[in-house]
Each structure stands twice: as structure tokens, then as C-alpha cells.
Design a protein around this motif. Structure first.
Motif, mmCIF file in Angstrom:
data_model
loop_
_atom_site.group_PDB
_atom_site.id
_atom_site.type_symbol
_atom_site.label_atom_id
_atom_site.label_comp_id
_atom_site.label_asym_id
_atom_site.label_seq_id
_atom_site.Cartn_x
_atom_site.Cartn_y
_atom_site.Cartn_z
ATOM 1 N N LEU A 47 0.756 4.004 -3.005
ATOM 2 C CA LEU A 47 0.271 5.315 -2.635
ATOM 3 C C LEU A 47 1.541 6.202 -2.863
ATOM 4 O O LEU A 47 1.436 7.412 -2.748
ATOM 5 N N GLU A 48 2.868 5.703 -3.023
ATOM 6 C CA GLU A 48 4.023 6.608 -3.147
ATOM 7 C C GLU A 48 4.280 7.199 -1.781
ATOM 8 O O GLU A 48 4.487 8.316 -1.706
ATOM 9 N N GLU A 49 3.934 6.582 -0.557
ATOM 10 C CA GLU A 49 3.945 7.409 0.747
ATOM 11 C C GLU A 49 5.144 6.767 1.325
ATOM 12 O O GLU A 49 5.759 5.398 1.261
ATOM 13 N N ALA B 81 0.846 -1.278 0.034
ATOM 14 C CA ALA B 81 0.202 -0.153 0.085
ATOM 15 C C ALA B 81 0.786 1.273 0.075
ATOM 16 O O ALA B 81 0.617 2.182 -0.706
ATOM 17 N N ARG C 194 -7.437 10.348 -4.319
ATOM 18 C CA ARG C 194 -6.326 9.097 -4.422
ATOM 19 C C ARG C 194 -6.870 7.768 -3.780
ATOM 20 O O ARG C 194 -6.553 6.771 -4.456
ATOM 21 N N VAL C 195 -7.311 7.950 -2.607
ATOM 22 C CA VAL C 195 -7.760 6.941 -1.884
ATOM 23 C C VAL C 195 -8.918 5.903 -2.635
ATOM 24 O O VAL C 195 -8.794 4.933 -2.830
ATOM 25 N N ASP D 193 -11.192 11.386 -0.237
ATOM 26 C CA ASP D 193 -9.864 11.563 -0.977
ATOM 27 C C ASP D 193 -9.773 10.855 -2.360
ATOM 28 O O ASP D 193 -9.836 9.579 -2.285
ATOM 29 N N ASP E 79 -4.346 6.644 4.841
ATOM 30 C CA ASP E 79 -4.783 6.031 3.754
ATOM 31 C C ASP E 79 -3.945 4.975 3.204
ATOM 32 O O ASP E 79 -4.660 3.932 2.779
ATOM 33 N N VAL E 80 -2.727 4.810 3.714
ATOM 34 C CA VAL E 80 -2.168 3.325 3.794
ATOM 35 C C VAL E 80 -2.917 2.403 4.269
ATOM 36 O O VAL E 80 -3.027 1.262 3.640
ATOM 37 N N THR F 217 -7.761 4.434 -5.989
ATOM 38 C CA THR F 217 -6.637 3.178 -5.664
ATOM 39 C C THR F 217 -7.687 2.041 -4.882
ATOM 40 O O THR F 217 -7.638 0.855 -5.537
ATOM 41 N N ILE G 111 -5.884 1.513 2.351
ATOM 42 C CA ILE G 111 -5.573 0.581 1.244
ATOM 43 C C ILE G 111 -4.843 -0.732 1.517
ATOM 44 O O ILE G 111 -5.156 -1.743 0.656
#
Length: 174
Positions: free
Chosen positions: A76-78, A72, A109-110, A107, A84-85, A113, A88
């Protein structure tokens, strides 16, 4: 049973106006992950969320998704573990077991994804529309949208028009 993961964005929007009860119109198990709960720091949303969790059967812990956190984070590039992580990662864990899963988030992006991984996705406006479908009046639904807009979601004109249209359609279908 479907796991329905609630994100901080919708918890803050609805918690700020004391409308978290709208989540009760969802079928499935409502889940607020610890990292998500910690992101709800503004009042009165934080207090309303705590009361909602205490008075309803809201899952907060005991879920097995830690093995999906690295994936995740990558997707998500976290660089850090956050709400968020975790959402996911939970979606990935549910889908790996072929279990139905939903995500309630504003959100983008969330939402994108989670949808890509097979979750059913909605946002704050979808929660209000579901409330109208479950029996709150069209006027109450429109009032909730107005209060959300006034308290912080700050909708674009296009989103507000879409919300009003969806609420009107839901009211007509009852």
C-alpha cells in the motif's frame, strides 16, 4: 468460515444513518479491526458502531496477522500502520492459510488490493443490495441510498444510477 473485514468507509456511511444492521445479512464472521474502529470517529457513526459491536457477535481482537503488516505496508506504500494496512495484512494472513475472506470497503485502493489477493470485495452499495436480496423492500433500499448520499457519501450521478439499478434488479429477483 469466511472472515468479513469491515472498513471504516462503510462503517461511517452506514453508521451515520443507523443502518449497521444491514451487515447481519452477510454469512461469515464480521470483523472490525482495532485500527479500523479507531478511524470511525464521527458521530453518530462511532456510537452506533460501539452499540453494534456490543449487541452482536463482532470479532475485534485475537486475530493473527501481525506478520503480514510489513508486506501490507509495502504493497500500500504506507509508512504507518493504519486501518487499510491492517485489513490488507488480515487478507494476506487469511489467504496464506487458504481461508476465504471478504472485505467491505468503499476505498478503491483497499478494494483493488484485497481483490488482487483473492478476497471477495463489496462496498456500501453492495451491502444495501444484499439487504434487499435478504428481504428489505426496494423502497427501503432506495431510501437508504438517499440517506447515505445526504449524510456524506455524496455519490456521483453514475454511482447513484448504478445503485438504483442494482436495487431494482435485486428486488425483481426475490
Amino acid at each position: 468460515m469466511t472472515g468479513v473485514f469491515l472498513d471504516a468507509t462503510t462503517l461511517i456511511s452506514l453508521g451515520s444513518i443507523d443502518e449497521l444492521e444491514l451487515f447481519r445479512d452477510f454469512s461469515g464472521e464480521l470483523i472490525v479491526l482495532p485500527a479500523v474502529k479507531s478511524e470511525v470517529g464521527t458521530e453518530p457513526a462511532r456510537t452506533n458502531l460501539q452499540r453494534f459491536i456490543e449487541t452482536h457477535d463482532i470479532q475485534e481482537e485475537g486475530l493473527e496477522y501481525a506478520q503480514q503488516v510489513p508486506r501490507a505496508m509495502s504493497v500500500l506504500e504506507e509508512s504507518a500502520r493504519n486501518g487499510d494496512v491492517e485489513i490488507i495484512a488480515a487478507v494476506l494472513a487469511y489467504r496464506a492459510e487458504d481461508r476465504p475472506v471478504g472485505v467491505v470497503s468503499d476505498d478503491r485502493r483497499v478494494r483493488t488490493t484485497a481483490d488482487a489477493f483473492g478476497a471477495t470485495v463489496t462496498g456500501t452499495i453492495g451491502v444495501v443490495v444484499r439487504g434487499v436480496e435478504a428481504g428489505i423492500s426496494k423502497d427501503d433500499g432506495l431510501d437508504i441510498v438517499e440517506r447515505i448520499d445526504a449524510r456524506g457519501l455524496h455519490m456521483t450521478g453514475e454511482l447513484r444510477d448504478k445503485a438504483e439499478s442494482l436495487i431494482q434488479e435485486a428486488a425483481e429477483e426475490i
